[in-house]
Motif scaffolding. Structure first.
Motif, PDB file in Angstrom:
ATOM      1  N   LEU A   1       2.600   1.625  -3.442  1.00 48.24           N
ATOM      2  CA  LEU A   1       1.631   2.070  -4.455  1.00 48.24           C
ATOM      3  C   LEU A   1       1.234   3.531  -4.239  1.00 48.24           C
TER       4      LEU A   1
ATOM      5  N   HIS B   1       4.005   5.720  -5.445  1.00 51.09           N
ATOM      6  CA  HIS B   1       4.037   5.702  -6.910  1.00 51.09           C
ATOM      7  C   HIS B   1       2.951   6.604  -7.493  1.00 51.09           C
TER       8      HIS B   1
ATOM      9  N   ASP C   1       0.840  -1.211   0.000  1.00 53.12           N
ATOM     10  CA  ASP C   1       0.000   0.000   0.000  1.00 53.12           C
ATOM     11  C   ASP C   1       0.868   1.252   0.000  1.00 53.12           C
TER      12      ASP C   1
END
Length: 160
Positions: free
Chosen positions: A147, A150, A144
């Motif tokens: 991501l 990102h 998590d």
């Protein structure tokens, strides 16, 4: 004295930093083990929800016992895997909290508080452990977090 205070400040800062990495991971791993064991026991066992469906709180008492059994088993298998990876952590921590509240209501409430008598103390501890994952997230050692970083970078590039 200033040297001591500076060292103390450095130590506390280091502990704070480590806490963002290690504490949520420890919670995720312990909870994953406990829920995984429960899921495997359901997967290998007979559906005992049939005998207690009337004890489930609303709206869970309206669901067919077979569906409830598969739903609980699924969340107790997939949820721990997601917790280990730190993927969808808030969703699965919340889902496992609901599952735990139903278990407290239907299974543990009539047995008092103590663990040795099958009471609601242990599920309450699980709820307390799930709460930081719901409110603060999975920590930095998680998919998590990767991501999120990102997508934040991608979003900044789109809007800059």
């Amino acid at each position: 004295m200033d040297h001591f205070l500076e060292k103390l400040k450095t130590l506390l800062t280091g502990l704070d930093t480590a806490g963002h990495w290690i504490a949520p991971l420890a919670l995720r791993l312990i909870l994953a083990k406990e829920f995984w064991d429960a899921g495997i026991a359901k997967l290998d066992g007979a559906n005992w929800f049939i005998d207690m469906q009337v004890q489930f709180p609303f709206p869970f008492n309206l669901l067919p016992p077979e569906f409830s059994w598969h739903l609980a088993t699924g969340f107790e298998i997939v949820g721990p895997l997601a917790l280990v990876l730190g993927l969808g952590t808030r969703f699965f921590a919340f889902s496992l909290s609901i599952l735990t509240l139903v278990a407290i209501s239907a299974v543990h409430a009539g047995h008092g508080y103590t663990i040795s008598e099958g009471g609601w103390k242990l599920p309450l501890i699980y709820l307390a452990m799930l709460l930081p994952l719901i409110l603060s997230g999975p920590g930095k050692l998680s998919l998590d977090h990767v991501l999120r970083q990102h997508f934040l970078k991608m979003q900044r590039r789109l809007w800059s």
